[in-house]
Scaffold this active site. Structure first.
Site, PDB file in Angstrom:
ATOM      1  CE  LYS A  13      -2.243  -0.918   3.876  1.00  0.00           C
ATOM      2  NZ  LYS A  13      -1.685  -2.224   4.286  1.00  0.00           N
ATOM      3  NE  ARG A  87      -3.996  -1.104   9.449  1.00  0.00           N
ATOM      4  CZ  ARG A  87      -2.959  -0.470   8.900  1.00  0.00           C
ATOM      5  NH1 ARG A  87      -3.021   0.806   8.622  1.00  0.00           N
ATOM      6  NH2 ARG A  87      -1.851  -1.117   8.636  1.00  0.00           N
ATOM      7  NE  ARG A 126       7.353  -2.929   6.039  1.00  0.00           N
ATOM      8  CZ  ARG A 126       6.048  -2.670   6.128  1.00  0.00           C
ATOM      9  NH1 ARG A 126       5.385  -2.314   5.047  1.00  0.00           N
ATOM     10  NH2 ARG A 126       5.412  -2.791   7.267  1.00  0.00           N
ATOM     11  NE  ARG A 155       6.438  -0.495  10.061  1.00  0.00           N
ATOM     12  CZ  ARG A 155       5.295  -0.347   9.390  1.00  0.00           C
ATOM     13  NH1 ARG A 155       5.296   0.249   8.209  1.00  0.00           N
ATOM     14  NH2 ARG A 155       4.156  -0.789   9.861  1.00  0.00           N
ATOM     15  NE  ARG A 166       1.915  -4.828  11.087  1.00  0.00           N
ATOM     16  CZ  ARG A 166       2.882  -4.615  10.208  1.00  0.00           C
ATOM     17  NH1 ARG A 166       4.061  -5.181  10.358  1.00  0.00           N
ATOM     18  NH2 ARG A 166       2.681  -3.820   9.187  1.00  0.00           N
TER      19      ARG A 166
HETATM   20  P1  AMP Z   1       1.130   0.826   8.646  1.00  0.00           P
HETATM   21  O1  AMP Z   1       2.313   1.714   8.561  1.00  0.00           O
HETATM   22  O2  AMP Z   1      -0.014   1.248   7.787  1.00  0.00           O
HETATM   23  O3  AMP Z   1       1.473  -0.637   8.489  1.00  0.00           O
HETATM   24  O4  AMP Z   1       0.567   0.983  10.146  1.00  0.00           O
HETATM   25  C1  AMP Z   1       1.374   0.610  11.248  1.00  0.00           C
HETATM   26  C2  AMP Z   1       0.512   0.442  12.483  1.00  0.00           C
HETATM   27  O5  AMP Z   1      -0.144   1.688  12.801  1.00  0.00           O
HETATM   28  C3  AMP Z   1      -0.621  -0.564  12.393  1.00  0.00           C
HETATM   29  O6  AMP Z   1      -0.186  -1.894  12.589  1.00  0.00           O
HETATM   30  C4  AMP Z   1      -1.523  -0.078  13.519  1.00  0.00           C
HETATM   31  O7  AMP Z   1      -0.979  -0.402  14.784  1.00  0.00           O
HETATM   32  C5  AMP Z   1      -1.418   1.434  13.361  1.00  0.00           C
HETATM   33  N1  AMP Z   1      -2.441   1.961  12.424  1.00  0.00           N
HETATM   34  C6  AMP Z   1      -2.245   2.515  11.198  1.00  0.00           C
HETATM   35  N2  AMP Z   1      -3.400   2.864  10.628  1.00  0.00           N
HETATM   36  C7  AMP Z   1      -4.374   2.534  11.508  1.00  0.00           C
HETATM   37  C8  AMP Z   1      -5.791   2.616  11.495  1.00  0.00           C
HETATM   38  N3  AMP Z   1      -6.451   3.105  10.436  1.00  0.00           N
HETATM   39  N4  AMP Z   1      -6.462   2.173  12.587  1.00  0.00           N
HETATM   40  C9  AMP Z   1      -5.825   1.668  13.654  1.00  0.00           C
HETATM   41  N5  AMP Z   1      -4.488   1.547  13.722  1.00  0.00           N
HETATM   42  C10 AMP Z   1      -3.757   1.961  12.668  1.00  0.00           C
END
Ligand code: AMP
Length: 217
Positions: A13, A87, A126, A155, A166
């Site tokens: 994404k 999400r 990653r 990360r 996750r």
């Molecule tokens: P990402 O960088 O999109 O993989 O997001 C990393 C982490 O941020 C996720 O695993 C969640 O812990 C949190 N996160 C990101 N977007 C959301 C969302 N829309 N709702 C809840 N938690 C989020």
């Protein structure tokens, strides 16, 4: 254009949003990046977020709702690609109502489909640049030689235990968002496997069906 890019963790994404952003002159609103920025600032909210994110859990709906809505409002409700939001079905319901209220409905919900085994392989390899947020894959897209290796980090939520959590959270809380949009004519599934540029081309082709693919739509 107003786009949501949707998919499991590691579906690409972020990578695809960055390419679409450049190609179409959109702003990427990545809630994960906004959360990491809040953690970096060391605020109270950031400290709460850190616990969730490191365990691979979602942060509470109400907290991320205001962050996402403020970011979209700052863009005057247009020319954005939402990456990682919504999400949960609750977030999707709020988003639809929020955009309807501002007469700015989404043009497309792009859903990247990637098999679970590919996801685990992608996420465990990653790495992210600590300052720019650029992401790399150790085998397929290694960091360039002129980048300081100390800034290339894994990360905390890309560690194996967090990846497993996750994916569990994705199945439980995020997959229902697919159901939420599935019958909506703006919802399209696109294969996220293959070369980055190939997936990018697929996305552009799909977007062409919704609106002219240029910078002004
Ligand atoms: P990402 O960088 O999109 O993989 O997001 C990393 C982490 O941020 C996720 O695993 C969640 O812990 C949190 N996160 C990101 N977007 C959301 C969302 N829309 N709702 C809840 N938690 C989020």
């Amino acid at each position: 254009m107003r786009i949501v890019i949707f998919g499991p963790p590691g579906a690409g994404k972020g990578t695809q949003s960055r390419l679409l952003k450049e190609r179409l002159g959109l702003t990427q609103v990545a809630t994960g990046d906004l959360i990491r920025a809040e953690i970096k600032r060391g605020t109270q909210l950031g400290r709460t977020f850190q616990t969730y994110i490191e365990e691979g859990k979602l942060v509470p709906d109400a907290d991320i709702r205001s962050i996402a809505e403020q970011a979209v409002a700052r863009l005057d409700y247009n020319h954005f690609i939402l990456d990682g939001y919504p999400r949960t079905v609750q977030q999707a319901t709020w988003l639809e109502a929020f955009l309807a209220e501002h007469h700015a409905p989404l043009h497309a919900v792009l859903s990247l489909i990637v098999p679970t085994e590919n996801i685990v392989a992608r996420l465990s390899q990653r790495r992210m640049h600590a300052e720019t947020g650029d992401t790399y894959h150790l085998t397929f897209n290694p960091p360039p030689a002129d980048v300081n290796p100390a800034l290339i980090q894994q990360r905390p939520d890309d560690r194996p235990e967090a990846i497993r959590e996750r994916l569990r959270v994705y199945d439980e809380q995020t997959l229902p968002v697919r159901k939420f949009y599935e019958k909506d004519p703006r919802y399209v599934e696109i294969s996220g496997t293959g070369e980055v540029q190939e997936v990018h081309r697929r996305l552009l082709e799909v977007l062409g069906r919704f609106a002219p693919v240029d910078r002004t739509a």
